[in-house]
Scaffold this active site. Structure first.
Site, short mmCIF file in Angstrom:
data_model
loop_
_atom_site.label_atom_id
_atom_site.label_comp_id
_atom_site.label_asym_id
_atom_site.label_seq_id
_atom_site.Cartn_x
_atom_site.Cartn_y
_atom_site.Cartn_z
N ALA A 1 2.31 -2.99 6.52
CA ALA A 1 1.48 -3.88 7.36
C ALA A 1 2.19 -5.20 7.68
O ALA A 1 1.95 -5.80 8.72
CB ALA A 1 0.15 -4.16 6.66
N ASN B 1 10.63 -0.26 4.90
CA ASN B 1 9.30 0.01 5.47
C ASN B 1 8.42 -1.15 5.02
O ASN B 1 7.89 -1.16 3.91
CB ASN B 1 8.74 1.35 4.99
CG ASN B 1 7.44 1.69 5.68
OD1 ASN B 1 6.81 0.84 6.31
ND2 ASN B 1 7.01 2.94 5.58
N TYR C 1 -0.33 9.83 6.29
CA TYR C 1 0.89 9.57 5.51
C TYR C 1 1.35 10.74 4.64
O TYR C 1 2.38 10.63 3.98
CB TYR C 1 0.69 8.32 4.64
CG TYR C 1 0.39 7.07 5.44
CD1 TYR C 1 1.35 6.53 6.29
CD2 TYR C 1 -0.85 6.44 5.37
CE1 TYR C 1 1.08 5.40 7.05
CE2 TYR C 1 -1.14 5.31 6.13
CZ TYR C 1 -0.17 4.80 6.97
OH TYR C 1 -0.42 3.68 7.72
N HIS D 1 9.22 3.78 9.58
CA HIS D 1 7.77 4.00 9.48
C HIS D 1 7.51 5.49 9.34
O HIS D 1 8.16 6.31 10.02
CB HIS D 1 7.02 3.44 10.69
CG HIS D 1 7.15 1.96 10.78
ND1 HIS D 1 6.53 1.10 9.91
CD2 HIS D 1 7.90 1.19 11.60
CE1 HIS D 1 6.88 -0.14 10.20
NE2 HIS D 1 7.71 -0.13 11.22
N ASN E 1 0.81 -1.23 0.00
CA ASN E 1 0.00 0.00 0.00
C ASN E 1 0.83 1.28 0.00
O ASN E 1 0.28 2.37 -0.12
CB ASN E 1 -0.99 0.01 1.19
CG ASN E 1 -1.92 -1.18 1.15
OD1 ASN E 1 -2.55 -1.43 0.13
ND2 ASN E 1 -1.97 -1.96 2.22
C1 DQA Z 1 3.53 2.17 8.15
C2 DQA Z 1 2.79 1.81 9.45
C3 DQA Z 1 2.08 0.47 9.31
O1 DQA Z 1 1.42 0.15 10.52
C4 DQA Z 1 1.07 0.51 8.19
O2 DQA Z 1 0.48 -0.75 8.01
C5 DQA Z 1 1.63 1.03 6.91
C6 DQA Z 1 2.60 2.13 6.95
C7 DQA Z 1 4.15 3.57 8.22
O3 DQA Z 1 5.05 3.83 7.43
O4 DQA Z 1 3.72 4.40 9.03
O5 DQA Z 1 1.23 0.61 5.83
O6 DQA Z 1 4.58 1.24 7.97
#
Ligand code: DQA
Length: 140
Positions: free
Chosen positions: A74, A71, A22, A97, A10
């Protein structure tokens, strides 16, 4: 120095995905800025929504790069396979993250990446990636 950025599921939707969490910038646009800011670093970028493809990428980068910024999105919170992979490769991995996962839902507090990682940078938005590059450069 060569470094690889590996982004999980994602994160290809950055820019439009939950911008309140984000941000509004695409990763492609941010990656161009990083390359301009660090001409001395050879930066590679890989993104996949598929767990096995992320493992394949880490196994590939992990024996020919100086370091990896991961990164796992999830999969951070679910993947024994990614955690094992980080232990199996040579390159140090900094876990990244964008959001502060500890300020979010409980299920985001668990990471299979952290015990195997060199370090963890979270909660600075996309700037988390730049901070990791700075850390690798300081040690070079
Ligand atoms: C993430 C945090 C994760 O919990 C989430 O599932 C993401 C993005 C972040 O960069 O803040 O997809 O890795």
């Amino acid at each position: 120095m060569n470094l690889a950025i590996v982004n999980g599921p994602n994160l290809n939707l950055l820019g439009t995905r939950e911008p309140g969490i984000y941000g509004a910038e695409t990763f492609e646009s941010y990656f161009e800025k990083l390359k301009e800011a660090y001409p001395q670093v050879q930066l590679s970028y890989f993104q996949s929504n598929v767990e096995g493809e992320l493992i394949d990428a880490l196994q590939d980068f992990g024996f020919r790069m100086h370091g990896i910024l991961l990164n796992a999105a999830a999969y951070t919170h679910t993947s024994v396979g990614l955690g094992d992979c980080i232990k199996a490769i040579d390159a140090p991995v900094i876990e990244i993250h964008i959001s502060n996962t500890f300020a979010r839902e409980d299920f985001r507090h668990k990471s299979f990446i952290t015990p195997a990682a060199k370090g963890l940078i979270i909660g600075f938005g996309l700037d988390s990636y730049r901070l990791a590059i700075e850390s690798f450069l300081k040690e070079a």
